[in-house]
Structures are given as structure tokens and as C-alpha cells.
Design a protein around this motif. Sequence first.
Motif, short mmCIF file in Angstrom:
data_model
loop_
_atom_site.label_atom_id
_atom_site.label_comp_id
_atom_site.label_asym_id
_atom_site.label_seq_id
_atom_site.Cartn_x
_atom_site.Cartn_y
_atom_site.Cartn_z
N PRO A 56 42.56 39.41 37.30
CA PRO A 56 43.38 38.45 35.43
C PRO A 56 44.53 39.42 35.57
O PRO A 56 45.12 40.58 36.20
CB PRO A 56 42.11 39.15 35.02
N LEU A 234 41.51 39.69 31.05
CA LEU A 234 40.61 38.25 30.91
C LEU A 234 41.67 37.25 31.35
O LEU A 234 40.85 36.16 32.08
CB LEU A 234 39.87 38.24 30.05
N PHE A 236 44.16 35.14 33.11
CA PHE A 236 44.51 34.04 34.32
C PHE A 236 44.82 32.84 34.41
O PHE A 236 45.20 32.28 33.63
CB PHE A 236 42.99 32.92 35.57
N SER A 321 46.74 44.82 34.38
CA SER A 321 47.26 44.45 35.27
C SER A 321 47.76 45.43 36.31
O SER A 321 47.18 46.10 37.77
CB SER A 321 47.84 43.78 34.75
#
Length: 411
Positions: A56, A234, A236, A321
Motif C-alpha cells: 500500500p 491502506l 492500494f 509508505s
Amino acid sequence: MLRHLPFMKAVFLHSVTAFGGPQAHIAMMMKTFVRQRSYITEEELIEYNAFCNLLPGASSTQTITLIGYKNGGVPLAILTLLIWILPACIFMGALSFLLHYIDRKALDTDIFKFIAPMAAGFLVYACFIAFPHGARNTITRVITIAATAITFFFFKLPAVFPVLIILGGFATNLSHKRIPQVEQTPSKIKWWNFWLFAFIFIAAGALSQTAKQDRWITRGPINLFENTYRMGSLVFGGGQVLMPIMYEQFSIRPDAVRQKDPDVIRVNKEDMLTGMGIVRAVPGPVFSIAAFTGGMALKDLGPGMQVTGIIIGSIAIFLPSALLVLFFFPIWNNLKKYAAIYRSLEGINAAVVGIMIGSTFYILKDISILEASVLSALNLGVILGTFLLLCYTRIPSPVIVAGCLILGYFF
């Protein structure tokens, strides 16, 4: 760090000229970091991109972070991340102050009209370079063709990229004959950044809920951090998925709960839509929209809190990230020692090349290139010109981008 100054300069120039979203960003990285300066090989860039699409967060941001990690470890990875995100975040944060002083009609300028065909030209170049590394035999050619078609028809589905990569790896792992397993001793994994990621996620959620229930005066910044960090952890599918989620979280949902919760942080719908439109024309990561939403969410609390909101939004969206990619990448390198994963890399690379080709066709479908008009001829010229300049000259990517902006201004 002094010996890495040329690399950091290349990252900065990339950050202020990387238009077109994550697919075009990877194509520009192919020119800047592979062909011009050899900071990474073509195979490594394809692999890094595939790996980051399994996680993600902001995939192009994670990819360039890994390029920094490869060349200088964690310190250079962090510097690379900061140099990459700061220009876009500063611009989008400033926009939260300037938005109501700007003529919104004037924002629809034609200066960016050739950015889309330029991005397509970069993608055609990247496909041309990557294809020999992805489609090497019958099975990888089949995977590439299938991934191209699926990407084109299901481009807007967030799960399509990781699913294609997993299926591609599974397909080439079915044959155990070519690469037999050799016993390997895995390296030790450092868990600190994963536990930090999990701790921040849980603590932010608990603190945000407590601040909401007890109506803390400081709940605005706390709620903003939790909401943005959760999205960065979370999401994507990149910025095209993040922006609708932010629109729902900061503009739609607050209107529905405002009577029960008058202190809920909120961004005006029209302002949010304007920011979502402008960020597409800004070089750098699309996730920089979080700097804008952070500033707009806290602007009613004064200029100081508005700046705080910009900083919170910028940190909270990119921190997950970075923590995830720097934790999972050493694990990925460990797994590559096993034949099952090594065999999978063939299919993974083939799927990534197919995704790149499918993305190119998807972008091209919205560009006028077949009509009998001057605009179509110019668009086609920009695509072909970009491709030929990238292939046969050493002209840097920023110069090509500047040329397309100047072309848009005059035509």
C-alpha cells in the motif's frame, strides 16, 4: 553525503519535472536513473516497481526511495524521499493559502495541454526499453499480453496491479526444473521500522478516538494525522484511488455527521475538487494532495494551524509508505534466495511490462491523435518526438518537459 550530491540533484530535477502520475514517473526514472546516470539497472527498476506495487502507499515514491536506498542505505533513502516530495507538497500546501485569491477559470490554462502526450511518449520509451527484459520466452510473452489487456480494461480497479504481479509470479513458478532449490541461510530481519509503523497506526487511532469522544480542543490536528496516516497505510492503486477516499473522508462524510459532531474536520467540496484537479498538473507525487487537504482542513484555526495542517498531511501520508518499503524490502531480498521466488521474478517482470504497455494504451485512448486536426498532429508529434529524443539523444528529461510546457503556451 557529499559524494551523493549528483544523485540528489538528479532526484530534485526529477521531482520538479515528473508529470503524468506513477506510470509516467517510472518511465522518466528509466531515462534519468538508468540510461543517463546508471544509478540502477533496467532489471532492478522493473523489479523495484513490481515490489512497490505489492505494497500500500505511493508506489512511485517507494520506488525512488529504494533507488536512494540502493545507492546510499537508509540515510540516502530518507533524503531521497524528502527531496522527491517537498516541491509538490510545498506547492500544494501554498495552494491552500492562495486558492481563494486565484481566478479558478484561469487555472484551466492550456500550458499543460501537451503533458499527457509527453507522458505517453515517456511510457512508449519505457515499454521499448523494458520489453526485452520482460518477454523473453513463450510463457512470459503470454503473461505480458494478458497483463496488457487486463490493465487496459480494468485500469481503474485498485487491485488490478498487485493481482497481476502475483499471478505472473505464480505462473512462472509452476516449473521447478530450470532453477532447482539450493539451501540458503536467510539474513536477519530488522523489525524496528515495522513495529514503529504498527505503533503509530494503533496509537494514532486510539488517540484520535479519545480526542473525538472527549472533545479535546486539539482534536483537529490529531484527527487529521490519524485519518491521513490510515489512508497512507491502506490505499492500494496510487493517487487515483487516494483522492476519492479523501473526498469522501473530508468533504462528504463531515456533511453527514455535522449535526452530531460539529467539530469534525472538513474541506469544502468545491475546494477539494479544485485541489484534486490541480494536483494532476503538478510534478511529483499525486499523494501531495494530502498537503493541500491538511491545510484546508485546519485553515479556520488560523494561519499557524494551517501551516501545521500542511506539515501533518505531508508527513502522515508518506510516512507509512517509507516505513513499509524499508521494512519489507530486506525481506524481499531474503526471499529472492529461494528458487520459488527467483522463478517467480520472470513472471513478475513480464506482468510489470504488460502493465506499462496497458497503461500506455489507456493514456493514449484519451489523447486526440487520429483526428484530422492540428491538435491531433501536434499530439502525435509530441509523442513521437519525446520517444525519439529519449532513445537517440542525451537530452535530459527536464528539458523535454520544459519544451512541452513552452509548446502548450504558444499553441
